[in-house]
Design a protein around this motif. Structure first.
Motif, PDB file in Angstrom:
ATOM      1  N   LYS A  67      26.115 -52.462 -18.348  1.00 26.94           N
ATOM      2  CA  LYS A  67      26.744 -51.376 -19.121  1.00 26.94           C
ATOM      3  C   LYS A  67      27.042 -51.834 -20.546  1.00 26.94           C
ATOM      4  O   LYS A  67      26.868 -51.079 -21.509  1.00 26.94           O
ATOM      5  N   ASN A  70      23.847 -51.774 -22.533  1.00 28.40           N
ATOM      6  CA  ASN A  70      23.468 -50.401 -22.873  1.00 28.40           C
ATOM      7  C   ASN A  70      24.305 -49.871 -24.039  1.00 28.40           C
ATOM      8  O   ASN A  70      23.783 -49.207 -24.946  1.00 28.40           O
ATOM      9  N   GLN A  71      25.616 -50.172 -24.020  1.00 25.55           N
ATOM     10  CA  GLN A  71      26.494 -49.716 -25.095  1.00 25.55           C
ATOM     11  C   GLN A  71      26.156 -50.391 -26.421  1.00 25.55           C
ATOM     12  O   GLN A  71      26.128 -49.742 -27.469  1.00 25.55           O
ATOM     13  N   GLN A  73      23.261 -51.668 -27.272  1.00 25.68           N
ATOM     14  CA  GLN A  73      21.965 -51.134 -27.703  1.00 25.68           C
ATOM     15  C   GLN A  73      22.150 -49.784 -28.387  1.00 25.68           C
ATOM     16  O   GLN A  73      21.519 -49.500 -29.423  1.00 25.68           O
ATOM     17  N   HIS A  74      23.026 -48.949 -27.829  1.00 23.26           N
ATOM     18  CA  HIS A  74      23.307 -47.632 -28.412  1.00 23.26           C
ATOM     19  C   HIS A  74      23.952 -47.772 -29.792  1.00 23.26           C
ATOM     20  O   HIS A  74      23.712 -46.935 -30.683  1.00 23.26           O
ATOM     21  N   LEU A  75      24.720 -48.845 -29.993  1.00 23.13           N
ATOM     22  CA  LEU A  75      25.390 -49.073 -31.275  1.00 23.13           C
ATOM     23  C   LEU A  75      24.447 -49.658 -32.330  1.00 23.13           C
ATOM     24  O   LEU A  75      24.833 -49.803 -33.491  1.00 23.13           O
TER      25      LEU A  75
END
Length: 255
Positions: A67, A70-71, A73-75
Motif C-alpha cells: 500500500k 502504491n501511495q 507511486q501515486h505521489l
C-alpha cells in the motif's frame, strides 16, 4: 549526491533520527515523505514540518508495504529510499531457556532486516528509472562488535550490513545508477536508547554527519564513535569487545 530537488522516503520518520533527518533533508531542498506505525506521532511531525507528507505504514507488514508503494507511486515516486525504521527489544540472557528469545529475535529480524529487503524489492525498479537515486540502509556500530545485552539486535544489523554490501555490488555489476549507502550510527540520544548508559551523540549531530557523507558519495558513512570502534576493532578486537561490554553487562546477565 545532489539532494536538492530529490524526493526522499524515510521509514520510521516520525521521531528520533528519522524526524531529524526529515528536517535536514528539507533544509537541503529535498521533498520528504515519512512513514511510521503511530498516527499520532505522524500528525505531530506534520505540525512541526508542514511540508512533510506522512503515510501510516509498518515495514514488517507485507500488505502495508505494498500500500505504501502504491501511495508513493501515486505521489510521483521517490529518488531516495532511506530505510531508517528499526526496533530494539529488552535485554535478554541467551544462556537461559526462554521462549521470549525467539519471539524477540523474530521481531527484530522482521523489522530491521526483512523489512528493508521488502521495501527495496518494491522500490528498486522505480529507483533504477531515476537519473540519480539511492538506497540508504541503517546498520549500527553493533554490526562491528556485538552487545551482550542486545545480542539479537546486533545480529540483525550484521545481517543487514552483509546484505547492503552485496546489494551495492550487484547494482554496480548491472551498471545501475542506484547508489547504496550504509549508515552506521553510534549510540544516539533517542527514545529507544533512553534507558541505556554511555556516551550518546545527538540526533542533530549524527544526521549532520550523515548528510555530509551523502553529499560526498561516501557509501559507508560512519558517524561519531563508530569511526573509532571500526579502527579499534580491526586492531584490537578483544579490547573493543570488552569496551562495548563492560562488567556491569555481566552483572545484568547473571542477575
Amino acid at each position: 549526491m545532489q539532494l536538492k530537488g530529490k524526493t526522499v522516503l524515510i521509514t520510521g520518520g516520525a521521531s528520533g533520527i528519522g524526524l531529524e533527518a526529515a528536517k535536514q533533508f528539507l533544509d537541503n531542498g529535498s521533498s520528504v515523505i515519512i512513514t511510521g506505525r503511530n498516527r499520532g506521532k505522524l500528525d505531530e511531525a506534520r505540525k512541526l514540518y508542514p511540508a512533510i507528507v506522512t503515510i501510516k505504514s509498518d515495514v514488517s507488514d507485507a500488505s502495508d508495504a505494498q500500500k505504501l508503494f502504491n501511495q508513493v507511486q501515486h505521489l510521483g515516486g521517490i529518488d531516495i529510499l532511506y530505510n531508517n525504521a528499526g526496533v530494539l527489544t529488552d535485554p535478554i540472557n541467551l544462556g537461559t531457556a526462554n521462549d521470549q528469545h525467539f519471539e524477540d529475535a523474530a521481531y527484530e529480524i522482521n523489522v530491521n532486516y526483512l523489512g528493508v529487503i521488502r521495501l527495496n524489492n518494491l522500490f528498486i525498479d522505480m529507483l533504477k528509472s531515476r537519473k540519480e537515486s539511492a538506497i540508504i540502509n541503517t546498520t549500527s556500530l553493533l554490526s562491528y562488535v556485538p552487545s551482550l545485552l542486545e545480542a539479537t539486535y546486533s545480529a540483525s544489523k550484521v545481517a543487514l550490513q552483509f546484505y547492503t554490501k552485496a546489494l551495492r555490488k550487484h547494482l554496480q555489476i548491472l551498471n545501475s545508477s542506484v547508489k547504496v549507502f550504509e549508515l552506521l550510527p553510534p549510540l544516539v540520544a533517542t527514545d529507544m536508547t533512553s534507558g541505556m548508559n554511555g556516551k550518546k551523540i545527538t540526533t542533530a549531530n549524527m544526521v549532520k554527519a550523515f548528510i555530509a557523507g551523502l553529499k560526498k558519495d561516501q557509501l559507508t558513512i560512519r558517524t561519531g564513535d563508530t569511526k573509532v570502534v571500526y579502527i579499534l576493532n580491526r586492531l584490537f578486537p578483544k579490547i573493543t569487545f570488552n569496551l562495548a561490554n563492560p562488567k556491569k553487562s555481566y552483572n545484568v546477565i547473571a542477575s
